[in-house]
Design a protein around this motif. Structure first.
Motif, mmCIF file in Angstrom:
data_model
loop_
_atom_site.group_PDB
_atom_site.id
_atom_site.type_symbol
_atom_site.label_atom_id
_atom_site.label_comp_id
_atom_site.label_asym_id
_atom_site.label_seq_id
_atom_site.Cartn_x
_atom_site.Cartn_y
_atom_site.Cartn_z
ATOM 1 N N ASP A 217 0.838 -1.197 0.000
ATOM 2 C CA ASP A 217 0.000 0.000 0.000
ATOM 3 C C ASP A 217 0.880 1.257 0.000
ATOM 4 O O ASP A 217 1.652 1.488 0.941
ATOM 5 N N PRO A 218 0.793 2.103 -1.023
ATOM 6 C CA PRO A 218 1.640 3.303 -1.075
ATOM 7 C C PRO A 218 1.314 4.313 0.024
ATOM 8 O O PRO A 218 2.120 5.212 0.292
ATOM 9 N N GLU A 219 0.156 4.183 0.675
ATOM 10 C CA GLU A 219 -0.226 5.121 1.738
ATOM 11 C C GLU A 219 0.365 4.731 3.090
ATOM 12 O O GLU A 219 0.234 5.480 4.056
ATOM 13 N N ILE A 220 0.960 3.548 3.174
ATOM 14 C CA ILE A 220 1.546 3.080 4.438
ATOM 15 C C ILE A 220 3.046 3.353 4.420
ATOM 16 O O ILE A 220 3.749 3.011 3.467
ATOM 17 N N ASP A 221 3.531 3.984 5.487
ATOM 18 C CA ASP A 221 4.920 4.440 5.540
ATOM 19 C C ASP A 221 5.882 3.397 6.090
ATOM 20 O O ASP A 221 7.067 3.405 5.752
ATOM 21 N N ALA A 222 5.435 2.530 6.989
ATOM 22 C CA ALA A 222 6.313 1.528 7.601
ATOM 23 C C ALA A 222 5.485 0.305 7.969
ATOM 24 O O ALA A 222 4.270 0.395 8.195
ATOM 25 N N VAL A 223 6.144 -0.835 8.051
ATOM 26 C CA VAL A 223 5.482 -2.105 8.371
ATOM 27 C C VAL A 223 6.089 -2.664 9.655
ATOM 28 O O VAL A 223 7.320 -2.701 9.821
ATOM 29 N N ILE A 224 5.216 -3.108 10.553
ATOM 30 C CA ILE A 224 5.637 -3.783 11.786
ATOM 31 C C ILE A 224 5.188 -5.229 11.684
ATOM 32 O O ILE A 224 3.987 -5.506 11.662
#
Length: 431
Positions: free
Chosen positions: A65-72
């Protein structure tokens, strides 16, 4: 600026992360929005309030998703966690993970991908729960030449051994207590066989020595063979049992630099800093030059400590974003791949040993046992007859430091003595 994160997994640790972010303890965290939470089932009851529109079973959609800045990533397991981490990196997203199994096995692949994409992968929560050991080895202790890293890095086994030592429980009783408290899974193999600790020491060794550690080559021994009798005898001599994960420098064949990395139970003197780590607590003992010795200890597992480490990594990420500074690759830097560690074969490792032998209660038996040890160059610190069970005597031996292969060859010969019924216990003694 709103910083949107995608969360993969809403189990114990994921729930703890959401709880912290919903009541942020630091001003920087007020800018964080949980944009999406990937779960296995949409219908499962949640311990924290999550807007239904944020929940999704489409985990690949989160990492792309281009709207999400980082993944946990807090799913655990090897797949699909590895693939999702790599896909997030491929989409230019920094990743925070608590997944020691993935990093131990696929760390080189993941960090090379992160280096190419110029994004960070942070993993403080992967080892030691709330203990800041990753950052310590990556930054604070980096000026020293690390000689050794020993760790009690599995809370389940430390709880079991603490119960056996302090309450006199059998292994089976202590394991049942650990399961009743939620410290051990229904299938506790990963903990009690040492596999979880091996994942973690592979990561710590990579940090401490700047190498890629082949996880599959790390010897593992579990704690299931430790008896209440062994614990009692160890106490009489001033020792206690711990499951230790060990990574230290050694001289290999031909003198080339080699690492001695292993996981096994061992007897530690009660005066050793790691001997007094009890219950589910973890600790890491580091020795270096000119550092000397440092011990980092604290809660090693559970919702609060691990979630705290995850959010701590998120704060580091946010702070670097504010300043525009680039985060270094946590294990070996952006510049190049690390060399693969050369591991000392377990047979070549040097240790003192504790041995318990059941033999006929007759004159000359202890002398025959001592002769077998002597033939293989094994020097004995003590050999003592402790108790008799009908016609069998219990003989307990402590050796001086010896090559493991020599000790095992001596024991193979002792086992063939007609007077010897069984060798129920063999454990290393470390100081």
């Amino acid at each position: 600026m709103v910083y949107r994160v995608g969360l993969l997994g809403l189990g114990t640790v994921g729930t703890g992360v959401v709880e912290i972010l919903q009541r942020p303890p630091h001003p920087l965290l007020q800018a964080v929005e949980i944009a999406a939470v990937g779960v296995r089932s949409l219908d499962k009851p949640r311990l924290v309030p999550i807007p239904p529109e944020c929940l999704t079973t489409n985990l690949e959609g989160i990492v792309s998703d281009p709207e999400i800045d980082a993944v946990i990533e807090l799913m655990g397991g090897l797949e699909p966690a590895r693939s999702l981490i790599l896909k997030a990196i491929d989409h230019g997203k920094p990743v925070i993970t608590a997944n020691k199994a993935v990093i131990a096995r696929y760390g080189e692949e993941i960090f090379q991908a992160a280096a190419q994409a110029r994004v960070a992968v942070l993993l403080e929560a992967a080892v030691g729960g709330g203990i800041p050991v990753i950052q310590a080895l990556q930054q604070s202790l980096r000026a020293s030449r690390i000689q050794a890293v020993w760790g009690i890095i599995n809370g389940t086994t430390n709880f079991i051994l603490s119960q056996m030592a302090q309450e006199g429980s059998s292994f089976a009783e202590a394991l049942a207590q650990a399961q009743a408290h939620g410290y051990a899974e229904a299938d506790p193999s990963a903990d009690v066989e040492g596999w979880d600790a091996a994942d973690k020491i592979a990561i710590l060794a990579s940090l401490a020595f700047g190498v890629s550690v082949p996880r599959q080559a790390i010897p593992c021994e579990g704690i299931g063979s430790i008896s209440s009798t062994d614990i009692r005898y160890a106490r009489e001599w001033g020792y206690t049992f711990k499951l230790l994960a060990i990574a230290q420098r050694a001289e290999g064949q031909g003198g080339e630099p080699t690492l001695d990395i292993r996981v096994h139970p061992a007897l530690l003197p009660v005066t050793h800093p790691l001997a007094n780590i009890h219950g589910v607590d973890n600790a890491v003992w580091v020795q270096g030059d000119p550092l000397g010795q440092v011990v980092l200890s604290g809660p090693g597992a559970g919702r609060g400590p691990t979630a705290s480490a995850v959010v701590g990594d998120l704060l580091i990420l946010l702070a670097h974003l504010q300043t525009g500074a680039q985060l270094p690759n946590p294990l070996w830097g952006f510049a190049a791949s690390p060399p693969v560690a050369s591991l000392l074969p377990l047979a070549e490792a040097q240790s003192e040993f504790y041995v318990r032998v059941l033999a006929q209660d007759r004159p000359g038996v202890m002398g025959a046992i001592g002769t077998c040890f002597g033939r293989h160059g094994v020097s004995l610190e003590s050999i003592t007859q402790k108790e008799c069970h009908q016609e069998l005597a219990e003989i307990v031996i402590l050796t001086h430091s010896v090559r493991e292969a020599d000790c095992r060859q001596a024991l193979a010969e002792i086992q063939q003595l007609p007077q010897v019924a069984e060798i129920p216990s063999l454990f290393r003694v470390l100081r």
